[in-house]
Scaffold this motif. Structure first.
Motif, short mmCIF file in Angstrom:
data_model
loop_
_atom_site.label_atom_id
_atom_site.label_comp_id
_atom_site.label_asym_id
_atom_site.label_seq_id
_atom_site.Cartn_x
_atom_site.Cartn_y
_atom_site.Cartn_z
N LEU A 97 0.83 -1.21 0.00
CA LEU A 97 0.00 0.00 0.00
C LEU A 97 0.86 1.25 0.00
O LEU A 97 0.63 2.19 -0.77
CB LEU A 97 -0.93 -0.01 1.21
N ALA A 98 1.87 1.29 0.88
CA ALA A 98 2.74 2.46 0.97
C ALA A 98 3.51 2.69 -0.33
O ALA A 98 3.62 3.82 -0.82
CB ALA A 98 3.71 2.30 2.14
N ASP A 99 4.04 1.60 -0.91
CA ASP A 99 4.79 1.74 -2.17
C ASP A 99 3.89 2.24 -3.30
O ASP A 99 4.31 3.07 -4.12
CB ASP A 99 5.41 0.39 -2.56
N CYS A 100 2.66 1.73 -3.36
CA CYS A 100 1.73 2.18 -4.40
C CYS A 100 1.37 3.65 -4.22
O CYS A 100 1.28 4.40 -5.20
CB CYS A 100 0.46 1.33 -4.37
N GLY A 105 1.10 8.26 -6.48
CA GLY A 105 0.84 9.63 -6.06
C GLY A 105 1.95 10.60 -6.37
O GLY A 105 1.72 11.80 -6.48
N GLY A 106 3.18 10.08 -6.54
CA GLY A 106 4.33 10.97 -6.71
C GLY A 106 4.95 10.98 -8.07
O GLY A 106 6.00 11.60 -8.28
N ALA A 107 4.36 10.28 -9.04
CA ALA A 107 4.93 10.23 -10.39
C ALA A 107 3.81 10.25 -11.42
O ALA A 107 2.66 9.95 -11.11
CB ALA A 107 5.80 8.99 -10.56
N PHE A 108 4.19 10.59 -12.65
CA PHE A 108 3.21 10.66 -13.74
C PHE A 108 3.46 9.60 -14.81
O PHE A 108 2.53 8.95 -15.27
CB PHE A 108 3.22 12.05 -14.37
N SER A 109 4.72 9.41 -15.21
CA SER A 109 5.01 8.45 -16.26
C SER A 109 5.03 7.04 -15.69
O SER A 109 5.31 6.83 -14.50
CB SER A 109 6.36 8.75 -16.92
N ARG A 110 4.76 6.07 -16.54
CA ARG A 110 4.72 4.67 -16.12
C ARG A 110 6.06 4.23 -15.55
O ARG A 110 6.12 3.58 -14.50
CB ARG A 110 4.35 3.79 -17.31
N ASP A 111 7.16 4.58 -16.22
CA ASP A 111 8.48 4.16 -15.76
C ASP A 111 8.82 4.74 -14.40
O ASP A 111 9.40 4.07 -13.54
CB ASP A 111 9.55 4.56 -16.78
N ASP A 112 8.45 6.01 -14.18
CA ASP A 112 8.72 6.64 -12.89
C ASP A 112 7.89 6.00 -11.78
O ASP A 112 8.37 5.83 -10.65
CB ASP A 112 8.44 8.14 -12.95
N ASP A 119 11.42 1.33 -4.94
CA ASP A 119 12.29 1.94 -3.92
C ASP A 119 11.79 1.55 -2.53
O ASP A 119 10.61 1.72 -2.21
CB ASP A 119 12.26 3.46 -4.08
N SER A 120 12.69 1.02 -1.70
CA SER A 120 12.29 0.56 -0.37
C SER A 120 12.01 1.71 0.60
O SER A 120 11.38 1.51 1.64
CB SER A 120 13.38 -0.34 0.21
N ARG A 121 12.46 2.91 0.26
CA ARG A 121 12.21 4.05 1.15
C ARG A 121 10.77 4.52 1.03
O ARG A 121 10.17 4.45 -0.03
CB ARG A 121 13.17 5.20 0.81
N ILE A 122 10.23 5.01 2.13
CA ILE A 122 8.85 5.49 2.13
C ILE A 122 8.82 7.01 2.04
O ILE A 122 9.62 7.70 2.68
CB ILE A 122 8.10 5.02 3.41
N PHE A 229 -5.08 0.81 -12.47
CA PHE A 229 -3.79 0.18 -12.71
C PHE A 229 -3.49 0.05 -14.20
O PHE A 229 -2.35 0.26 -14.64
CB PHE A 229 -3.74 -1.21 -12.05
N LYS A 230 -4.51 -0.28 -14.97
CA LYS A 230 -4.30 -0.42 -16.42
C LYS A 230 -3.92 0.92 -17.04
O LYS A 230 -3.04 0.99 -17.91
CB LYS A 230 -5.57 -0.97 -17.07
N ARG A 231 -4.56 1.99 -16.58
CA ARG A 231 -4.28 3.31 -17.15
C ARG A 231 -2.91 3.83 -16.71
O ARG A 231 -2.19 4.43 -17.52
CB ARG A 231 -5.37 4.30 -16.72
N ARG A 232 -2.54 3.60 -15.46
CA ARG A 232 -1.30 4.18 -14.94
C ARG A 232 -0.05 3.37 -15.29
O ARG A 232 0.98 3.93 -15.64
CB ARG A 232 -1.39 4.34 -13.42
N ILE A 233 -0.12 2.03 -15.16
CA ILE A 233 1.09 1.23 -15.37
C ILE A 233 0.88 0.08 -16.33
O ILE A 233 1.81 -0.72 -16.56
CB ILE A 233 1.66 0.70 -14.03
N GLY A 234 -0.31 -0.06 -16.89
CA GLY A 234 -0.54 -1.09 -17.88
C GLY A 234 -0.66 -2.50 -17.32
O GLY A 234 -0.59 -3.47 -18.08
N GLY A 235 -0.85 -2.65 -16.02
CA GLY A 235 -0.96 -3.98 -15.43
C GLY A 235 -0.90 -3.92 -13.92
O GLY A 235 -1.26 -2.91 -13.31
N TYR A 236 -0.38 -4.98 -13.32
CA TYR A 236 -0.29 -5.04 -11.85
C TYR A 236 1.12 -5.41 -11.44
O TYR A 236 1.91 -5.94 -12.23
CB TYR A 236 -1.28 -6.06 -11.28
#
Length: 262
Positions: A97-100, A105-112, A119-122, A229-236
């Motif tokens: 949950l925290a990673d998601c 919440g903090g990036a726009f592009s799929r790769d970012d 990243d293990s940091r919160i 999920f499909k719109r933001r990263i194309g999967g899970y």
């Protein structure tokens, strides 16, 4: 001879399913398990038993809630129940949950998004999401009468895991490779049936009308997460499943609280 062959085939099938169940407990909990839990074929089929693992985790949380309520106020008992479930799972789903929250919440592009989620940091979004999710679950459990709260905790864990694992049936894995891809790879018709039948029927045992309300809420949440999920990263990813489990569990608590507070 034919009877013996059938018996041996049944025995072999039960042994195989037992290996899958052990693998599920080894992956989804911190409960000590035999080394077979890391066997690759067993891991590939472990996802079908994700809700059954949730039944065990929820049962432990419900038991702690009932025992703690004999000694302390409902808020303390609810907090100890949540602590128990988090310890049993190693906070695996809370971490997702925290990673998601950080990535989505903090990036726009799929790769970012995928990079931040790995990243293990919160970050701020992850911390806020984690506090809100824990706080709402804590308050919802504490606001219910203790016997009812214990029942809802028991049913929420397997049902929320059924909802979470069902995402893999409709979405591709968003990364090139990952452990979550292997753990949810073996989902044929039988595996899907096991995941549904060990997670969802518990919702209807206490009050079928409330169970229907919970199920409809889970279906609406699943539809929203699939689209998101499909719109933001194309999967899970594995983190997406953790987020889905946490939101589904919270949804069940909130529906139960709204239903019985009428």
């Amino acid at each position: 001879m034919r009877v013996m062959r059938v018996m041996w085939a049944m025995r072999a099938r039960w042994v195989t399913e037992w290996r899958h169940l052990i693998a599920a407990f080894a992956y989804f909990t911190r409960v000590p398990m035999p080394a077979i839990g890391s066997d690759a074929p067993a891991l590939a089929a472990a996802g079908r038993y994700f809700p059954l693992v949730g039944l065990f985790v929820g049962g432990c949380g419900a038991l702690v809630l009932l025992l703690a309520a004999c000694l302390w106020p409902p808020t303390i008992a609810a907090g100890l129940a949540l602590a128990t479930t988090a310890l049993l799972t190693g906070a695996l789903h809370e971490d997702g949950l925290a990673d998601c929250c950080d990535g989505l919440g903090g990036a726009f592009s799929r790769d970012d998004v995928l990079r931040i989620m790995r990243d293990s940091r919160i970050g701020a979004f992850g911390a806020i999401g984690l506090v809100l999710a824990l706080g709402l679950r804590w308050q919802a459990i504490a606001a219910l009468p203790t016997p009812l709260a214990a029942w809802v905790v028991l049913v929420a864990h397997p049902a929320s895991r059924s909802a979470a694992i069902s995402l893999v049936w409709a979405l591709p894995y968003a990364r090139e490779s990952g452990k979550a891809q292997a753990i949810t790879a073996g989902f044929g018709t039988v595996a899907r049936s096991v995941a549904v039948l060990t997670g969802l029927p518990w919702l209807f045992w206490l009050d079928w009308r409330c169970g229907v309300a919970m199920l409809l809420t889970l279906l609406a949440l699943r539809a929203a997460l699939l689209r998101w999920f499909k719109r933001r990263i194309g999967g899970y990813t594995g983190d997406c499943l953790g987020l889905a489990q946490q939101l589904a569990e919270l949804s069940i608590y909130l529906v139960a609280l709204a239903w019985y507070a009428r």
